[in-house]
Design a protein around this motif. Sequence first.
Motif, PDB file in Angstrom:
ATOM      1  N   LEU A 117       0.808  -1.222   0.000  1.00  0.00           N
ATOM      2  CA  LEU A 117       0.000   0.000   0.000  1.00  0.00           C
ATOM      3  C   LEU A 117       0.843   1.274   0.000  1.00  0.00           C
ATOM      4  O   LEU A 117       0.296   2.367  -0.125  1.00  0.00           O
ATOM      5  CB  LEU A 117      -0.954   0.010   1.199  1.00  0.00           C
ATOM      6  N   ASP A 118       2.151   1.147   0.098  1.00  0.00           N
ATOM      7  CA  ASP A 118       3.026   2.310   0.053  1.00  0.00           C
ATOM      8  C   ASP A 118       3.142   2.883  -1.357  1.00  0.00           C
ATOM      9  O   ASP A 118       3.696   3.973  -1.542  1.00  0.00           O
ATOM     10  CB  ASP A 118       4.434   1.948   0.556  1.00  0.00           C
ATOM     11  N   ARG A 119       2.607   2.150  -2.362  1.00  0.00           N
ATOM     12  CA  ARG A 119       2.781   2.554  -3.765  1.00  0.00           C
ATOM     13  C   ARG A 119       1.460   2.828  -4.489  1.00  0.00           C
ATOM     14  O   ARG A 119       1.472   3.173  -5.661  1.00  0.00           O
ATOM     15  CB  ARG A 119       3.544   1.460  -4.524  1.00  0.00           C
ATOM     16  N   LEU A 142      -1.023   8.257   0.860  1.00  0.00           N
ATOM     17  CA  LEU A 142      -1.823   7.719  -0.239  1.00  0.00           C
ATOM     18  C   LEU A 142      -3.181   7.214   0.232  1.00  0.00           C
ATOM     19  O   LEU A 142      -3.963   6.705  -0.572  1.00  0.00           O
ATOM     20  CB  LEU A 142      -1.059   6.584  -0.938  1.00  0.00           C
ATOM     21  N   TYR A 143      -3.450   7.372   1.517  1.00  0.00           N
ATOM     22  CA  TYR A 143      -4.715   6.884   2.066  1.00  0.00           C
ATOM     23  C   TYR A 143      -5.873   7.783   1.648  1.00  0.00           C
ATOM     24  O   TYR A 143      -5.777   9.018   1.684  1.00  0.00           O
ATOM     25  CB  TYR A 143      -4.661   6.811   3.598  1.00  0.00           C
ATOM     26  N   VAL A 144      -6.987   7.163   1.242  1.00  0.00           N
ATOM     27  CA  VAL A 144      -8.194   7.888   0.850  1.00  0.00           C
ATOM     28  C   VAL A 144      -9.349   7.397   1.718  1.00  0.00           C
ATOM     29  O   VAL A 144      -9.576   6.186   1.835  1.00  0.00           O
ATOM     30  CB  VAL A 144      -8.536   7.652  -0.636  1.00  0.00           C
ATOM     31  N   CYS A 145     -10.066   8.321   2.333  1.00  0.00           N
ATOM     32  CA  CYS A 145     -11.211   7.950   3.168  1.00  0.00           C
ATOM     33  C   CYS A 145     -12.419   7.704   2.266  1.00  0.00           C
ATOM     34  O   CYS A 145     -13.095   8.631   1.834  1.00  0.00           O
ATOM     35  CB  CYS A 145     -11.505   9.050   4.177  1.00  0.00           C
ATOM     36  N   SER A 146     -12.667   6.452   1.943  1.00  0.00           N
ATOM     37  CA  SER A 146     -13.745   6.068   1.035  1.00  0.00           C
ATOM     38  C   SER A 146     -14.059   4.597   1.254  1.00  0.00           C
ATOM     39  O   SER A 146     -13.230   3.844   1.774  1.00  0.00           O
ATOM     40  CB  SER A 146     -13.299   6.304  -0.417  1.00  0.00           C
ATOM     41  N   ASN A 147     -15.262   4.183   0.855  1.00  0.00           N
ATOM     42  CA  ASN A 147     -15.610   2.763   0.979  1.00  0.00           C
ATOM     43  C   ASN A 147     -14.766   1.881   0.072  1.00  0.00           C
ATOM     44  O   ASN A 147     -14.449   0.742   0.405  1.00  0.00           O
ATOM     45  CB  ASN A 147     -17.086   2.549   0.672  1.00  0.00           C
ATOM     46  N   SER A 148     -14.424   2.389  -1.105  1.00  0.00           N
ATOM     47  CA  SER A 148     -13.613   1.629  -2.053  1.00  0.00           C
ATOM     48  C   SER A 148     -12.748   2.590  -2.855  1.00  0.00           C
ATOM     49  O   SER A 148     -13.197   3.684  -3.201  1.00  0.00           O
ATOM     50  CB  SER A 148     -14.503   0.806  -2.992  1.00  0.00           C
ATOM     51  N   VAL A 149     -11.524   2.184  -3.136  1.00  0.00           N
ATOM     52  CA  VAL A 149     -10.585   3.002  -3.904  1.00  0.00           C
ATOM     53  C   VAL A 149      -9.925   2.125  -4.961  1.00  0.00           C
ATOM     54  O   VAL A 149      -9.445   1.024  -4.662  1.00  0.00           O
ATOM     55  CB  VAL A 149      -9.508   3.637  -2.999  1.00  0.00           C
ATOM     56  N   SER A 150      -9.917   2.619  -6.188  1.00  0.00           N
ATOM     57  CA  SER A 150      -9.280   1.918  -7.292  1.00  0.00           C
ATOM     58  C   SER A 150      -8.108   2.749  -7.794  1.00  0.00           C
ATOM     59  O   SER A 150      -8.273   3.914  -8.151  1.00  0.00           O
ATOM     60  CB  SER A 150     -10.291   1.694  -8.426  1.00  0.00           C
ATOM     61  N   ASP A 151      -6.924   2.157  -7.802  1.00  0.00           N
ATOM     62  CA  ASP A 151      -5.736   2.832  -8.326  1.00  0.00           C
ATOM     63  C   ASP A 151      -4.956   1.848  -9.178  1.00  0.00           C
ATOM     64  O   ASP A 151      -4.433   0.858  -8.671  1.00  0.00           O
ATOM     65  CB  ASP A 151      -4.864   3.354  -7.187  1.00  0.00           C
TER      66      ASP A 151
END
Length: 201
Positions: A117-119, A142-151
């Motif tokens: 998750l560091d990348r 890189l943390y996003v406060c959301s139910n789901s995150v796509s990167d």
Amino acid sequence: MYVYVLNDMAECEIGYILQAFSMEKLLKNGTKEFEVETVACNKKPILTLGGLTIIPDRAISEVDFSNIAALLLPGSSAWGSEDNQEILKKAQECLRNDILVGAICGATLALADYGILDRFKHTSNSLEYLNFFSKNYAGQDLYVCSNSVSDRNLVTANSAGSLEWTKDILKNLNVYSDKKIDAFYNYYSTGDAKYYDELLQ
């Protein structure tokens, strides 16, 4: 597509994505592009959090991870076990090879501790959850406060985000058109039958 199964896994978290793939034959006039199989560190039966016994289809050693559509990692309190380290190595290989990896709830903690998750932009149960339980996590920026995150080819979700996680996975894999994906999401989030009709059209 492979779903990793491990003891104490929260089977409810993969319910929507399994439903979406089980409907593929119905929605695509008898054709099915994706097959779902379970994989585990070995073929011994595993016991889920809800009390179901699952016998894995394959052991990790039997899977060519360079030739799969996706690897899905459900939440579990057992991710810290040494038995589960090999699949994290495979997940990292998948990401390097542009193969989709989906992780939800406790699996995101495992990815954090492994350094993955560091990348990637990501989410989890909370930033505090990752900071408190992971000794190696360094992806706070890189943390996003959301139910789901796509990167790129990583989709992460919190324990309440299984429906959004499913939507992001379906979009990444191009399983259905955007219209059908939205209908699937809207039906299961509202229960309105008009969206189910849209799914079948």
